[in-house]
Design a protein around this motif. Sequence first.
Motif, PDB file in Angstrom:
ATOM      1  N   SER A   1     -11.209 -10.365  -1.809  1.00 13.25           N
ATOM      2  CA  SER A   1     -10.873 -11.436  -0.877  1.00 13.25           C
ATOM      3  C   SER A   1      -9.626 -11.055  -0.093  1.00 13.25           C
ATOM      4  N   GLN A   2      -9.657 -11.303   1.200  1.00 10.55           N
ATOM      5  CA  GLN A   2      -8.529 -10.985   2.050  1.00 10.55           C
ATOM      6  C   GLN A   2      -7.817 -12.269   2.439  1.00 10.55           C
TER       7      GLN A   2
ATOM      8  N   VAL B   1       5.903   2.232  -0.449  1.00  8.98           N
ATOM      9  CA  VAL B   1       4.529   2.333   0.031  1.00  8.98           C
ATOM     10  C   VAL B   1       3.677   2.816  -1.131  1.00  8.98           C
ATOM     11  N   PHE B   2       2.367   2.539  -1.036  1.00  9.41           N
ATOM     12  CA  PHE B   2       1.433   2.936  -2.096  1.00  9.41           C
ATOM     13  C   PHE B   2       0.292   3.721  -1.473  1.00  9.41           C
TER      14      PHE B   2
ATOM     15  N   ARG C   1      -1.820   5.111   3.310  1.00  6.68           N
ATOM     16  CA  ARG C   1      -0.407   4.935   2.938  1.00  6.68           C
ATOM     17  C   ARG C   1       0.012   3.553   3.397  1.00  6.68           C
ATOM     18  N   LEU C   2       0.109   2.619   2.450  1.00  7.80           N
ATOM     19  CA  LEU C   2       0.267   1.214   2.796  1.00  7.80           C
ATOM     20  C   LEU C   2       1.581   0.652   2.265  1.00  7.80           C
TER      21      LEU C   2
ATOM     22  N   VAL D   1      -0.336  -4.565  -1.914  1.00  5.41           N
ATOM     23  CA  VAL D   1      -0.288  -3.774  -0.687  1.00  5.41           C
ATOM     24  C   VAL D   1      -0.686  -4.641   0.503  1.00  5.41           C
ATOM     25  N   THR D   2      -0.149  -4.278   1.678  1.00  2.00           N
ATOM     26  CA  THR D   2      -0.459  -5.007   2.900  1.00  2.00           C
ATOM     27  C   THR D   2      -1.179  -4.081   3.871  1.00  2.00           C
ATOM     28  N   ALA D   3      -2.185  -4.640   4.532  1.00  2.00           N
ATOM     29  CA  ALA D   3      -2.944  -3.870   5.521  1.00  2.00           C
ATOM     30  C   ALA D   3      -3.707  -4.826   6.423  1.00  2.00           C
ATOM     31  N   ASP D   4      -3.628  -4.594   7.738  1.00  2.00           N
ATOM     32  CA  ASP D   4      -4.410  -5.372   8.705  1.00  2.00           C
ATOM     33  C   ASP D   4      -4.214  -6.876   8.515  1.00  2.00           C
TER      34      ASP D   4
END
Length: 229
Positions: free
Chosen positions: A4-5, A165-166, A181-182, A216-219
């Motif tokens: 889930s986002q 970052v992860f 790389r997030l 982690v964060t992305a988009d």
Amino acid sequence: MSESQQAHCVVELAGEIVWLLAHKAVYWPERKMLVIADIHFGKAAAFRALGVPVPRGTTTQNLLALDTLLATYACEEIVFLGDFLHARAAHAPATVAAMLAWRTRHPGLRLTVVRGNHDAHAGDPAGALGIRMVDEPHRVGKLSFCHHPDTAAPGYVLAGHVHPVFHLRAAGTGRHGGRLRLPCFLLGQQCAILPSFGAFTGGHAVRPAAGERVYVTADAAIFALSANC
């Protein structure tokens, strides 16, 4: 990783409910407070002053990112966890003018900066910005706001400095494929390290130890790697 986002994950730190935001900040709803680490105003200007050709506009990017958060979350105060300014080049007239213009749009907003190692070299920001400058640890309730994660402080520590970052293996890339790389939040038993908020700040890869959680964060979404959101 959760399928889930969402734009935030709710976590409890020392009995306090806070939100980890996909936009690389923490929101403390009870205090109507945003917490931001390592915005590094003036870093690109500092590089250009040294003759390094880097893109312009990072100050504008940072200020627009702050505006996005303020438009989304009811906020009375922003606490910056150090490295608000990158270097003395951050006092350049164009950088200061942009920051002052942003400040005039948010005159009632309280701003607090916990001094970090870069702030010690850059000096305090312009007085006209109306920023309260404090040294670490800066305690509010059960939480202590610091720049350095290893600062001795009462309660639970929120810190920056590391730019965590992860690395995640990209889907469908195989054994030797690429990695993502997030930016990430690293939550331990006594300390949470926030990702760097600023544009053009880089990052340091982290590996969680036993008992630590990574988000982690992305988009514009945030994902829990080792705990459910």
